[in-house]
Design a protein around this motif. Structure first.
Motif, PDB file in Angstrom:
ATOM      1  N   ASN A  74      76.380  78.677  48.389  1.00  0.00           N
ATOM      2  CA  ASN A  74      76.159  79.416  49.468  1.00  0.00           C
ATOM      3  C   ASN A  74      76.039  78.316  50.362  1.00  0.00           C
ATOM      4  OD1 ASN A  74      75.679  81.595  48.761  1.00  0.00           O
ATOM      5  ND2 ASN A  74      73.670  81.404  48.896  1.00  0.00           N
ATOM      6  N   ASP A  75      76.279  77.033  50.574  1.00  0.00           N
ATOM      7  CA  ASP A  75      76.132  75.284  50.571  1.00  0.00           C
ATOM      8  C   ASP A  75      77.700  75.158  51.266  1.00  0.00           C
ATOM      9  OD1 ASP A  75      73.172  74.813  50.872  1.00  0.00           O
ATOM     10  OD2 ASP A  75      73.249  73.605  49.300  1.00  0.00           O
ATOM     11  N   CYS A  76      78.586  75.107  49.750  1.00  0.00           N
ATOM     12  CA  CYS A  76      79.945  74.249  50.241  1.00  0.00           C
ATOM     13  C   CYS A  76      80.700  75.471  48.882  1.00  0.00           C
ATOM     14  CB  CYS A  76      80.372  73.431  50.511  1.00  0.00           C
ATOM     15  SG  CYS A  76      81.527  72.444  50.114  1.00  0.00           S
ATOM     16  N   PRO A  77      81.551  76.596  48.892  1.00  0.00           N
ATOM     17  CA  PRO A  77      82.001  77.082  47.672  1.00  0.00           C
ATOM     18  C   PRO A  77      82.988  76.279  46.766  1.00  0.00           C
ATOM     19  CG  PRO A  77      81.904  78.374  49.815  1.00  0.00           C
ATOM     20  CD  PRO A  77      81.529  77.259  49.730  1.00  0.00           C
ATOM     21  N   TYR A  78      83.479  75.108  47.542  1.00  0.00           N
ATOM     22  CA  TYR A  78      84.928  74.019  47.703  1.00  0.00           C
ATOM     23  C   TYR A  78      83.415  73.042  46.537  1.00  0.00           C
ATOM     24  CZ  TYR A  78      87.952  71.477  46.581  1.00  0.00           C
ATOM     25  OH  TYR A  78      89.264  70.041  45.925  1.00  0.00           O
ATOM     26  N   ARG A  79      82.323  72.437  46.796  1.00  0.00           N
ATOM     27  CA  ARG A  79      81.315  71.969  46.150  1.00  0.00           C
ATOM     28  C   ARG A  79      80.403  72.566  44.665  1.00  0.00           C
ATOM     29  NH1 ARG A  79      75.771  70.980  48.270  1.00  0.00           N
ATOM     30  NH2 ARG A  79      76.378  70.388  50.420  1.00  0.00           N
ATOM     31  N   TRP A  80      80.830  73.750  45.109  1.00  0.00           N
ATOM     32  CA  TRP A  80      80.608  74.777  43.037  1.00  0.00           C
ATOM     33  C   TRP A  80      81.950  74.539  42.477  1.00  0.00           C
ATOM     34  CZ3 TRP A  80      82.134  78.225  41.310  1.00  0.00           C
ATOM     35  CH2 TRP A  80      81.570  79.621  39.966  1.00  0.00           C
ATOM     36  N   PHE A  81      82.949  75.002  43.143  1.00  0.00           N
ATOM     37  CA  PHE A  81      84.176  74.517  42.429  1.00  0.00           C
ATOM     38  C   PHE A  81      84.351  73.231  41.659  1.00  0.00           C
ATOM     39  CE2 PHE A  81      89.035  74.035  42.352  1.00  0.00           C
ATOM     40  CZ  PHE A  81      89.553  74.292  41.105  1.00  0.00           C
ATOM     41  N   LEU A  82      83.764  72.163  42.631  1.00  0.00           N
ATOM     42  CA  LEU A  82      84.035  70.493  41.900  1.00  0.00           C
ATOM     43  C   LEU A  82      83.054  70.857  40.666  1.00  0.00           C
ATOM     44  CD1 LEU A  82      85.257  68.728  45.341  1.00  0.00           C
ATOM     45  CD2 LEU A  82      86.477  69.357  43.443  1.00  0.00           C
ATOM     46  N   LYS A  83      82.270  71.404  40.810  1.00  0.00           N
ATOM     47  CA  LYS A  83      80.707  71.324  39.911  1.00  0.00           C
ATOM     48  C   LYS A  83      81.100  72.158  38.994  1.00  0.00           C
ATOM     49  CE  LYS A  83      76.339  70.367  40.591  1.00  0.00           C
ATOM     50  NZ  LYS A  83      75.280  70.320  41.391  1.00  0.00           N
ATOM     51  N   TYR A  84      81.299  73.543  38.785  1.00  0.00           N
ATOM     52  CA  TYR A  84      80.783  74.534  38.057  1.00  0.00           C
ATOM     53  C   TYR A  84      82.446  74.595  37.048  1.00  0.00           C
ATOM     54  CZ  TYR A  84      76.123  74.092  39.514  1.00  0.00           C
ATOM     55  OH  TYR A  84      74.858  73.868  40.090  1.00  0.00           O
ATOM     56  N   ILE A  85      83.681  74.455  37.896  1.00  0.00           N
ATOM     57  CA  ILE A  85      84.872  75.403  37.294  1.00  0.00           C
ATOM     58  C   ILE A  85      85.348  73.249  37.322  1.00  0.00           C
ATOM     59  CG2 ILE A  85      86.815  75.549  38.057  1.00  0.00           C
ATOM     60  CD1 ILE A  85      85.137  78.203  37.655  1.00  0.00           C
ATOM     61  N   LYS A  86      85.357  72.379  37.376  1.00  0.00           N
ATOM     62  CA  LYS A  86      86.595  71.412  37.135  1.00  0.00           C
ATOM     63  C   LYS A  86      85.591  70.537  36.821  1.00  0.00           C
ATOM     64  CE  LYS A  86      89.540  70.247  39.379  1.00  0.00           C
ATOM     65  NZ  LYS A  86      91.478  70.481  38.812  1.00  0.00           N
ATOM     66  N   ARG A  87      84.106  70.380  36.343  1.00  0.00           N
ATOM     67  CA  ARG A  87      82.984  70.034  35.931  1.00  0.00           C
ATOM     68  C   ARG A  87      82.551  68.403  36.810  1.00  0.00           C
ATOM     69  NH1 ARG A  87      80.669  72.595  31.834  1.00  0.00           N
ATOM     70  NH2 ARG A  87      81.681  75.263  31.510  1.00  0.00           N
ATOM     71  N   TYR A  88      82.817  68.133  37.802  1.00  0.00           N
ATOM     72  CA  TYR A  88      82.824  66.702  38.281  1.00  0.00           C
ATOM     73  C   TYR A  88      81.146  66.451  37.973  1.00  0.00           C
ATOM     74  CZ  TYR A  88      87.660  66.596  39.158  1.00  0.00           C
ATOM     75  OH  TYR A  88      89.042  65.952  39.370  1.00  0.00           O
ATOM     76  N   LYS A  89      80.498  65.481  37.249  1.00  0.00           N
ATOM     77  CA  LYS A  89      79.709  64.858  37.193  1.00  0.00           C
ATOM     78  C   LYS A  89      79.542  63.777  38.534  1.00  0.00           C
ATOM     79  CE  LYS A  89      77.487  61.482  34.330  1.00  0.00           C
ATOM     80  NZ  LYS A  89      76.621  61.140  35.538  1.00  0.00           N
ATOM     81  N   GLU A  90      78.040  64.403  39.277  1.00  0.00           N
ATOM     82  CA  GLU A  90      77.943  64.407  40.527  1.00  0.00           C
ATOM     83  C   GLU A  90      77.330  63.419  40.894  1.00  0.00           C
ATOM     84  OE1 GLU A  90      75.551  67.235  42.822  1.00  0.00           O
ATOM     85  OE2 GLU A  90      74.596  68.181  40.792  1.00  0.00           O
ATOM     86  N   THR A  91      77.043  62.055  41.717  1.00  0.00           N
ATOM     87  CA  THR A  91      77.105  60.678  42.356  1.00  0.00           C
ATOM     88  C   THR A  91      75.585  60.804  42.901  1.00  0.00           C
ATOM     89  OG1 THR A  91      79.303  59.819  42.095  1.00  0.00           O
ATOM     90  CG2 THR A  91      77.280  58.536  43.305  1.00  0.00           C
ATOM     91  N   PRO A  92      74.272  60.492  42.279  1.00  0.00           N
ATOM     92  CA  PRO A  92      73.139  60.398  43.055  1.00  0.00           C
ATOM     93  C   PRO A  92      73.285  60.388  44.025  1.00  0.00           C
ATOM     94  CG  PRO A  92      73.272  59.182  41.019  1.00  0.00           C
ATOM     95  CD  PRO A  92      74.352  58.958  41.737  1.00  0.00           C
ATOM     96  N   GLN A  93      72.577  60.973  44.928  1.00  0.00           N
ATOM     97  CA  GLN A  93      73.201  60.523  46.060  1.00  0.00           C
ATOM     98  C   GLN A  93      71.239  60.378  46.536  1.00  0.00           C
ATOM     99  OE1 GLN A  93      74.746  60.031  48.393  1.00  0.00           O
ATOM    100  NE2 GLN A  93      76.359  61.714  48.831  1.00  0.00           N
ATOM    101  N   PHE A  94      70.712  59.834  48.286  1.00  0.00           N
ATOM    102  CA  PHE A  94      69.330  60.120  48.009  1.00  0.00           C
ATOM    103  C   PHE A  94      68.577  60.131  48.467  1.00  0.00           C
ATOM    104  CE2 PHE A  94      66.372  58.756  51.363  1.00  0.00           C
ATOM    105  CZ  PHE A  94      65.953  57.471  51.357  1.00  0.00           C
TER     106      PHE A  94
END
Ligand code: SF4
Length: 258
Positions: free
Chosen positions: A24-44
């Protein structure tokens, strides 16, 4: 991206509230996280929240005293709270808020059942997983608590719901979804759902409401169906989210090309 169907991958997923919210926040972020499985960089903001969660968890596990939580907060802040810093006055505000909370820290008024309790459950056959920050019991009734950095407000009980009431309802969906897990694991729904807003020191106890529970379950089911049917994981570019919240912005071609 439009040529390939990711549906088989999505059909096999185990869901969580955050997995739905991410779309709901960003479908492309969802794609990168859950389909491409990129590891997240910690944010503040997210790592500040995780750090506070960790301190509270360690207190309940008996690993830190109230005083040690304060010391650890100050000593480890720079190491634990990572990512691009917002302006210095905001960082200072977050440090002060965290410290104030820990100085006046009072344990929740329940007998503890578990902290960071991993729950694996199903909603109409769809597998879900969640981590309940704190699960307590009082007079034989279950209570679940979510630690939040957001400054939620207790319900106004006005005739027309306020903006803060609506925000509270949106946040409560997560705890209603966890309520399904409590029912499956312990045989009954929680008596109340609570938010411990550690930036403001506000504790909100919302009585369990069956209509709101059903609404949250329908919301989850509809959102999962929408994600399964999505044929375009479009970017939802919004400066604050892309810059300060998104953990995969380094991998986002739309953001990198700005
Ligand atoms: S950087 Fe922005 S547009 Fe790109 S994935 Fe993250 S939130 Fe979405």
């Amino acid at each position: 991206m439009g040529e390939i169907s990711y549906r088989p991958l999505i059909e096999d997923m185990t869901w969580s509230f955050s997995r739905i919210e991410c779309f709901n926040d960003c479908p492309y972020r969802w794609f990168l996280k859950y389909i491409k499985r990129y590891k997240e960089t910690p944010q503040f903001y997210s790592s500040y929240g995780s750090f506070m969660h960790k301190l509270i968890e360690q207190f309940y596990k008996g690993e830190l005293t109230k005083e040690e939580m304060q010391t650890k907060f100050l000593f480890d802040f720079s190491k634990e709270v990572q990512g691009i810093r917002p302006q210095e006055s905001t960082v200072q505000k977050y440090i002060k808020a965290g410290l104030d909370y820990l100085k006046h820290f009072e344990p929740f008024p329940f007998e503890m059942v578990a902290v960071e309790e991993k729950v694996e459950f199903e909603i109409d056959g769809t597998p879900f997983v969640g981590f309940i920050d704190y699960h307590g019991i009082k007079d034989g009734e279950h209570y679940i608590v979510d630690n939040k950095s957001r400054d939620l407000k207790p319900r106004s009980n006005r005739k027309t719901p306020t903006v803060k009431d609506k925000e509270l309802d949106e946040m409560l969906r997560q705890l209603y979804i966890y309520s399904a897990a409590i029912k499956q694991k312990y045989g009954k729904f929680p008596k109340a759902l609570c938010f411990n807003c550690f930036k403001t020191g506000t504790f909100i106890e919302e009585p369990f409401n069956e209509d709101a529970y059903n609404e949250a379950i329908e919301w989850a089911k509809k959102n999962i169906e929408d994600i399964k049917n999505a044929d375009d994981f479009y970017p939802n570019r919004e400066f604050f989210s892309c810059y300060y919240i998104c953990g995969v912005s380094d991998e986002c071609c739309y953001w990198q090309a700005r």
